[in-house]
Design a protein around this motif. Structure first.
Motif, mmCIF file in Angstrom:
data_model
loop_
_atom_site.group_PDB
_atom_site.id
_atom_site.type_symbol
_atom_site.label_atom_id
_atom_site.label_comp_id
_atom_site.label_asym_id
_atom_site.label_seq_id
_atom_site.Cartn_x
_atom_site.Cartn_y
_atom_site.Cartn_z
ATOM 1 N N HIS A 1 0.877 -1.195 0.000
ATOM 2 C CA HIS A 1 0.000 0.000 0.000
ATOM 3 C C HIS A 1 0.900 1.226 0.000
ATOM 4 N N HIS B 1 1.244 5.258 -1.878
ATOM 5 C CA HIS B 1 0.832 6.346 -2.789
ATOM 6 C C HIS B 1 2.137 6.947 -3.325
ATOM 7 N N LYS C 1 -0.067 3.595 -6.206
ATOM 8 C CA LYS C 1 -1.413 4.085 -6.511
ATOM 9 C C LYS C 1 -1.346 5.384 -7.294
ATOM 10 N N HIS D 1 -9.486 1.179 0.789
ATOM 11 C CA HIS D 1 -9.207 1.893 2.045
ATOM 12 C C HIS D 1 -10.476 1.739 2.885
ATOM 13 N N HIS E 1 -6.040 -0.347 6.185
ATOM 14 C CA HIS E 1 -6.241 0.540 7.344
ATOM 15 C C HIS E 1 -6.942 -0.213 8.466
ATOM 16 N N ASP F 1 1.819 2.717 3.527
ATOM 17 C CA ASP F 1 0.861 3.784 3.185
ATOM 18 C C ASP F 1 1.605 5.049 2.756
HETATM 19 FE FE FE Z 1 -3.563 4.995 1.649
#
Ligand code: FE
Ligand code: NIG
Length: 457
Positions: A86, A88, A155, A273, A308, A365
């Motif tokens: 995960h 970004h 992502k 998410h 999450h 994340d």
């Molecule tokens: Fe995220």
């Protein structure tokens, strides 16, 4: 020479044996207590374990020792390359200014509702050139590699319009081709409602006075994602997953379901998410979509990961447990660096997931708002301190389980014959010491597809 023979290690945490859940989450498959070796041939694992057995396997395959580059692990532990499920990855700008807002009591979603947060990164990302975005991505990937990551999800989601979302996916594909980190592209058009939809005629009053993505703007944007963005993403053919930020005040479970169903119809696998800050029906939705009825038996698409999970409902936990028992597990991909960085102590109930038989993964994340970290070992440390995971459970969470959450459980995430030869040699002799030395740089040598791609003195 197309072989690599890693010798002289204290041991190997193989993580062999498939997805981990329940009591097995803590089984790292450690081989130690004598000479051990890992033999790689043409980018794959040929054999791993007791050194004399590895030599026998090489001989049985007719491969002479001089066909291998011999590498001395100097007493370090060998693990699979880490998998960050995960991240970004691509964005412009930074958001350290949000500390000021938070110090004055503003919550994460309040900042977003006022047009900041994710939306300020969207503005910076839309304005950035390809070269700027690539340079940022390369710098981050270099640090991830140096921390032991050999595969990462990446992502989109800071474009929120067709052109910029496609551009981000294209740049992700380009960085993946450059390597050595292998990237798994995810389309996250439903990350937030962009400013142009919030300011639409259906909404009344100044943007700052409206709740996050007020109902009219949000619904219109959901239609835009389904009717324009998803088909364009499918035609482009780069994204493997579709993700949605399913959270009270962002996208509801119903809106998320519509987007994810459309994504499955467009051939994408799903992740979500889910229930980061409040129970939002995300865990339930992930379980509901676990098996994609449209996918053939060879490729399970459906929802592979619920991420999450800081505040899942009781029913959500039960639904994820049922999916795991039914053989269509949704991996609970927990992101404790985010909980920690937001300072609100919404740590996911990791022990409850493990007790319920739900497979747990951990990821960074990585993003400029809530988790500016590139280090999976740091995430393991936070998970052990704040969520009571054992180091072995945390290691399974960043290797084999993370691989399964990306649909790559058969290719990466463990050291087993036939799998891709992605390895880390650590500067410490035991797996417990990886999360123990907080914030240390312990990945000494990183191997991707049988080639040494990162080495520290
Ligand atoms: Fe995220
Ligand atoms: O996973 N929660 C939503 N998305 C990201 C944060 C993105 C941002 O704040 O820029 C997350 O934490």
């Amino acid at each position: 020479m197309t072989g690599l023979l890693v010798e002289g290690a204290s041991g190997i945490a193989t993580l062999a044996g498939g997805l981990r859940r329940g009591g097995a989450q803590g089984d790292a498959g450690v081989v130690s207590g004598g000479a051990v070796a890992v033999a790689c041939w043409e980018g794959r694992i040929l054999a791993a374990g007791a050194a004399d057995e590895v030599s026998r396997q090489m001989a049985a395959r007719g491969l002479p020792i001089n066909a291998f580059r011999r590498f001395d692990a100097r007493g370090g532990l060998i693990t699979p390359g880490l998998v960050d499920a995960h991240a970004h990855l691509l964005f412009a700008g930074t958001r350290e200014g949000e500390w000021q807002l938070r110090a004055r009591g503003a919550g994460y979603l309040e900042v977003l509702a006022a047009g900041g947060g994710i939306l300020s990164t969207v503005a910076a990302t839309r304005a950035a050139s390809d070269q700027e975005l690539l340079a940022g991505g390369r710098a981050r990937l270099a640090q991830m590699l140096a921390s032991g990551t050999t595969t990462a999800e990446a992502k989109s989601g800071y474009g929120l319009d067709v052109a910029t979302e496609l551009r981000l996916l294209e740049l992700i594909a380009r960085l993946g081709r450059e390597g050595p980190i292998e990237l798994v592209p995810t389309f996250l058009g439903a990350h937030a409602v962009p400013a142009e939809f919030r300011a639409g005629p259906a909404a009344a009053g100044p943007a700052s006075a409206r709740p996050a993505g007020g109902p009219d703007g949000t619904d219109a944007y959901v239609v835009n994602v389904i009717d324009y963005q998803l088909p364009a993403v499918a035609r482009q053919g780069i994204a493997r997953f579709c993700d949605v930020f399913c959270e009270q005040g962002v996208f509801s479970a119903d809106q998320s379901r519509r987007i994810l169903r459309a994504a499955a119809d467009n051939g994408l696998a799903l992740r979500l998410h889910a229930d980061e800050l409040a129970p939002s029906g995300g865990a339930e939705l992930a379980a509901e979509l676990a098996a994609d009825p449209g996918a053939g038996p060879a490729a399970r698409r459906g929802c592979l990961s619920a991420d999450h999970l800081g505040a899942p409902s009781e029913e959500g936990i039960a639904a994820l447990a049922r999916s795991a028992d039914a053989g269509t597990p949704v991996v609970a991909t927990l992101l404790p660096a985010t909980s920690w960085f937001l300072g609100r102590h919404h740590f996911a109930p990791a022990r409850r997931f493990i007790d319920a038989g739900i497979p747990v993964a951990l990821a960074t994340d990585l993003n400029p708002g809530t988790s500016p970290t590139l280090s999976l070992p740091l995430v393991m440390s936070i998970a052990c301190v704040e969520m009571d995971l054992t180091p072995a459970e945390a290691l399974a969470a960043v290797t084999i389980n993370a691989a399964h959450s990306l649909g790559l459980g058969a290719q990466i995430g463990s050291i087993e014959p036939g799998k891709q030869a992605d390895l880390v040699v650590w500067d410490v002799p035991t797996l417990e010491q990886i999360p123990y030395w907080l914030g240390a740089r312990l990945a000494r040598t990183v191997v991707k597809r049988g080639v040494i791609v990162s080495e520290r003195g």
